[in-house]
Design an enzyme around this catalytic site. Structure first.
Site, PDB file in Angstrom:
ATOM      1  N   GLU A 124       0.804  -1.229   0.000  1.00  0.00           N
ATOM      2  CA  GLU A 124       0.000   0.000   0.000  1.00  0.00           C
ATOM      3  C   GLU A 124       0.834   1.275   0.000  1.00  0.00           C
ATOM      4  O   GLU A 124       0.788   2.066   0.949  1.00  0.00           O
ATOM      5  CB  GLU A 124      -0.960   0.009   1.192  1.00  0.00           C
ATOM      6  CG  GLU A 124      -1.972  -1.114   1.127  1.00  0.00           C
ATOM      7  CD  GLU A 124      -3.102  -0.958   2.134  1.00  0.00           C
ATOM      8  OE1 GLU A 124      -3.015  -0.092   3.010  1.00  0.00           O
ATOM      9  OE2 GLU A 124      -4.082  -1.704   2.028  1.00  0.00           O
TER      10      GLU A 124
ATOM     11  N   GLU B  62      -4.961  -8.764   0.887  1.00  0.00           N
ATOM     12  CA  GLU B  62      -5.634  -8.493   2.167  1.00  0.00           C
ATOM     13  C   GLU B  62      -7.123  -8.301   1.928  1.00  0.00           C
ATOM     14  O   GLU B  62      -7.519  -7.636   0.958  1.00  0.00           O
ATOM     15  CB  GLU B  62      -5.125  -7.194   2.824  1.00  0.00           C
ATOM     16  CG  GLU B  62      -3.750  -7.282   3.394  1.00  0.00           C
ATOM     17  CD  GLU B  62      -3.254  -5.953   3.983  1.00  0.00           C
ATOM     18  OE1 GLU B  62      -4.092  -5.111   4.385  1.00  0.00           O
ATOM     19  OE2 GLU B  62      -2.030  -5.772   4.036  1.00  0.00           O
TER      20      GLU B  62
HETATM   21  C1  GCO Z   1      -2.813  -2.470   4.934  1.00  0.00           C
HETATM   22  C2  GCO Z   1      -2.537  -2.199   6.171  1.00  0.00           C
HETATM   23  C3  GCO Z   1      -2.812  -3.204   7.184  1.00  0.00           C
HETATM   24  C4  GCO Z   1      -3.976  -2.767   7.996  1.00  0.00           C
HETATM   25  C5  GCO Z   1      -5.248  -3.295   7.420  1.00  0.00           C
HETATM   26  C6  GCO Z   1      -6.459  -2.825   8.136  1.00  0.00           C
HETATM   27  O1  GCO Z   1      -2.011  -3.096   4.263  1.00  0.00           O
HETATM   28  O2  GCO Z   1      -3.831  -1.916   4.691  1.00  0.00           O
HETATM   29  O3  GCO Z   1      -1.267  -2.155   5.952  1.00  0.00           O
HETATM   30  O4  GCO Z   1      -1.641  -3.181   7.842  1.00  0.00           O
HETATM   31  O5  GCO Z   1      -3.846  -3.201   9.280  1.00  0.00           O
HETATM   32  O6  GCO Z   1      -5.370  -2.879   6.101  1.00  0.00           O
HETATM   33  O7  GCO Z   1      -6.555  -1.448   8.060  1.00  0.00           O
END
Ligand code: GCO
Length: 451
Positions: A163, A354
């Site tokens: 990200e 994710e």
């Molecule tokens: C991501 C964040 C995660 C967060 C998750 C929830 O990659 O977005 O880096 O570390 O914890 O997305 O917000």
């Protein structure tokens, strides 16, 4: 109907959010270590100093992953743990930790997917200008080499940046994340460009030094728009929304993805941002546009849009719409349309790196953690993913965020995203109902998800 035989069922976490041991065994400071100490930056003054104590409890944690039946675990390496100053001297003890963790994962039959950078930027490099510094891509390349030299005899799946939209925009423009800066737009676009070059340089190093054939990807935020109806006009509106730049918002997928996959910035972006762009050298896009093996992205929710005749418009959310504890809308369609649109445009097999939700979980009167909302959220999202897969989108894997509750950045420990509950006082882990549910999903290879 089940998923393809080799579908990657995984869960994810990141170094700073779970490891703790922030000052142990020679680890250097990261911008997050510093940010957490500044008053008012992180909710309740929480820090990642101890976090889930995963650095010392990794065996127990890998045991839990095995119990859930994970095929893969997405972890990140802490750059300042491995190279305390960000460049130069390597900290062998830091590398040893990742050695042990990788060995334990492999011993339990779990494939490691390593993200090289998940936001814990070395503080010493920050003092040298961080992502503004023209050497920043090279620093990341050198760090990549160190990790790849040590782990690539066993690790064959890599991601460069997690990200980048967040660590650049939230960290250096909005100031809400570490290092907490509010720079101007010239600096913002220079940082974006340097981070893209860093991605490219890192891929070069992985290819060059990996001891085994490997798979490489990138894990940006996937900003998803999905159509209000199945009409061609709404579908086209959603597609346009997903792949357009906006004048005063800098999160557009295309600005962060087109250079990586297509070797150029999007035309419409120049229209808005040209005045702030750094000098772009002739070979820059060659460096950035390295061949990649998969399209990774993180998707938690999307925006409903429709055609308004001339373009797209956002559909107002209905009153009392479903939302998670962190107040993100529940929009499972994002996991159908997001991968589909990305696959159409970038033509790489998709891995959802994710997806998951924050829930207000606590230990119930029976000693268990019941989280029906999370089961429902995961069920709905995996169902959409399955539909996309059977409609022809090439989807290789799915990682839920997160394997365990952890340090949710500026929100500290107030948001729980885990399949596993963590009692931060005793460090006791309890598998939530969703962990057992996900275990059944994996065991059936997704067959129990009806589409
Ligand atoms: C991501 C964040 C995660 C967060 C998750 C929830 O990659 O977005 O880096 O570390 O914890 O997305 O917000």
């Amino acid at each position: 109907m089940s998923f393809p035989k080799d579908f990657i069922w995984g869960a994810a976490a990141a170094a700073y959010q779970i490891e703790g041991a922030a000052q142990d065994d020679g680890k250097g400071l990261s911008v997050w270590d510093m940010f957490c100490k500044r008053e008012g930056c992180v909710k309740d003054g929480d820090t990642g100093d101890v976090a889930c104590d995963h650095y010392y409890r990794y065996k127990e944690d890998v045991g839990i992953m095995k119990e859930i039946g994970l095929k893969a675990y997405r972890m990140s390496v802490s750059w300042p743990r491995v190279i305390p100053d960000g460049f130069g001297q390597v900290n062998e003890k830091g590398l040893d930790f990742y050695d042990r963790l990788v060995d334990e994962l492999l011993r339990c039959g779990i494939t490691p997917y390593i993200t090289l950078f998940h936001w814990d930027y070395p503080y010493e490099l920050y003092k040298r200008g961080g992502w503004l510094n023209p050497d920043s891509p090279k620093w990341f390349q050198e760090y990549t080499k160190v990790v790849v030299d040590r782990l690539s005899d066993r690790v064959t799946n890599w991601m460069t940046l997690n990200e980048p939209q967040c660590f650049i925009i939230l960290g250096h423009y909005d100031g809400a994340h570490a290092p907490g800066l509010k720079l101007d737009k010239n600096d913002l676009f220079l940082m974006i460009h340097n981070s893209l070059l860093a991605h490219g340089r890192s891929v070069e190093a992985i290819r060059k030094y990996s001891k085994k054939p490997c798979q490489i990807g990138y894990a940006p935020c996937g900003i998803v728009s999905f159509p209000d109806t199945d009409s061609d006009d709404d579908i086209q509106a959603a597609r346009t929304a997903m792949f357009s730049c906006q004048e005063n918002r800098f999160w557009a997928n295309t600005w962060w993805m087109d250079p990586v996959y297509l070797g150029r910035y999007p035309e419409d972006g120049y229209k808005y941002y040209e005045k702030w762009l750094p000098e772009i050298k002739q070979d820059d896009f060659k460096i950035i546009n390295q061949p990649l093996d998969f399209f990774g992205c993180n998707i938690y929710y999307g925006t409903r849009v429709r055609s308004n005749g001339i373009g797209y418009e956002e559909v107002k959310k209905e009153t009392g719409y479903a939302q998670t504890s962190i107040k993100w809308a529940v929009t499972p369609e994002a996991l159908y349309w997001g991968p589909k649109f990305f696959y159409e445009r970038y033509k790489k097999p998709v891995i959802i790196t994710e997806n998951g939700m924050s829930n207000s979980d606590w230990v119930n009167i029976d000693g268990k953690v019941h989280d029906p909302q999370r089961i429902d959220y995961l069920h709905r999202h995996i169902r959409e993913l399955k539909k996309a897969l059977f409609d022809g989108t090439d989807i290789k894997g799915y990682f839920t965020w997160s394997i365990m509750d952890n340090f949710e950045w500026a929100l500290g420990y107030s948001e729980r995203f885990g399949l596993v509950y963590v009692d931060y006082t005793t460090k006791k882990r309890i598998l939530k109902d969703s962990a057992y549910w996900y275990k059944d999903v994996i065991k059936s290879n997704g067959e129990i998800i009806n589409v």
